[in-house]
Scaffold this active site. Sequence first.
Site, mmCIF file in Angstrom:
data_model
loop_
_atom_site.group_PDB
_atom_site.id
_atom_site.type_symbol
_atom_site.label_atom_id
_atom_site.label_comp_id
_atom_site.label_asym_id
_atom_site.label_seq_id
_atom_site.Cartn_x
_atom_site.Cartn_y
_atom_site.Cartn_z
ATOM 1 N N GLU A 151 -9.905 -1.491 4.822
ATOM 2 C CA GLU A 151 -10.513 -1.048 6.080
ATOM 3 C C GLU A 151 -11.853 -1.749 6.327
ATOM 4 O OE1 GLU A 151 -8.938 0.665 8.206
ATOM 5 O OE2 GLU A 151 -8.318 2.647 7.528
ATOM 6 N N HIS A 176 -7.840 -3.996 9.956
ATOM 7 C CA HIS A 176 -7.502 -3.872 8.528
ATOM 8 C C HIS A 176 -6.288 -4.729 8.193
ATOM 9 C CE1 HIS A 176 -4.908 -0.039 9.380
ATOM 10 N NE2 HIS A 176 -4.084 -1.060 9.216
ATOM 11 N N ASP A 182 0.832 -1.203 0.000
ATOM 12 C CA ASP A 182 0.000 0.000 0.000
ATOM 13 C C ASP A 182 0.869 1.256 0.000
ATOM 14 O OD1 ASP A 182 0.870 -0.637 2.581
ATOM 15 O OD2 ASP A 182 -1.108 -1.218 3.259
ATOM 16 N N ASN A 190 -8.006 -1.952 14.122
ATOM 17 C CA ASN A 190 -9.412 -2.099 13.711
ATOM 18 C C ASN A 190 -9.611 -3.315 12.803
ATOM 19 O OD1 ASN A 190 -8.232 -1.305 11.340
ATOM 20 N ND2 ASN A 190 -9.555 0.445 10.971
#
Length: 254
Positions: A142, A137, A66, A135
Site C-alpha cells: 500500500e 498498490h 497475497d 491507489n
Amino acid sequence: MRLVRFSEATHVGRHAAESIAKTIGERPRAVLGLPTGATPEIFYAELGKLHDSGLDFSRLTIFMLDEYVGMEKDNPLTFASYMDRHFYSKVNVSRQQRHSLNALTTNPQAECKRYERELTEAGGFDLLVLGIGSNGHIAFNEPGPFLTLETHVEKLSEETIKANDRGTVEKDNSSLSVPAAKTFPTHAMTIGIEAIFSARTVLLLATGATKAEVIAKMVDGHITTQLPASLLQIHHDCLVLVDEAAAAGVRSGP
Ligand code: F6R
C-alpha cells in the site's frame, strides 16, 4: 516500463495469457506469480481455453501474491478460493505446484517468513503478473512513507477495503453469495517489493475507466512510495497492458 494499449479489456487478458503460453514454451518449469481480482478474470478464462487446446501447466511453480489475514476458509473472497474457481479448476496444476499464504494462520509474521523462504528457494519469479489498486498498490504493498522488501503483513487502506469488501469482485456471478455483513479483514499478507523487482519480467494489467487516473500517475508521474506502482518505471522488463479506458489519461508513450 512499456505501455501497450488494446482496444478492449478482452484483448488485454488474451495477450497476457499468450505471454504465459510463450513463457511455458521457453521455460516449462518457470516460476510464476499470479494475482487475483476483477481485472485478471479474462486472463484466467483465456488460460483455461489455452489449456483446453493443449497447453501444459504441469511443470510450472505458481505463487499467489497475497491473502487476507483471518478470512474464513469458506468465504469466496479469499484469494485461495478465487484461484481455485478461476484458474486451478481449469488447468492442470497439481497441489504440489501451488504456493499460497494461509489466511487462517495463527502467526501471520511467521507465515510471511515461510513464504519468503519458499520464494527464495524457488529462485524468484520468471514472470510476475500484477494488477493495480486505484491507489497505486501492487500486490498489497500500500502507499505510504516506506515500502517493505520481504513478504509481510500490511494494513489495508480504507480505499482498498472499500474496493474489495463488496462482493462486487464477483458481482456478476450470481452463484456466489458473499456474506455482506461479515467484518472484512483489516490486514493482508503480501509479497514485498524485492520479489517484485527481482522478477525477470513483470506484466501489469489494468482495464476500465476506474484505473485511468492511477495509470496516468504511474506512467507519467514521479516515482514515489506514495504510489508503489510508480517504482515499476525503473524495472528492467515491465510491460503494462491496458485497454483504451485505462490508458485515457496517459500523456507519454505510444
Ligand atoms: C490481488 C492483488 C491486488 C489487485 C488490485 C486490483 O491479488 O494483488 O493488487 O491486483 O487490487 O484489483 P482489481 O483487479 O480487482 O481491480
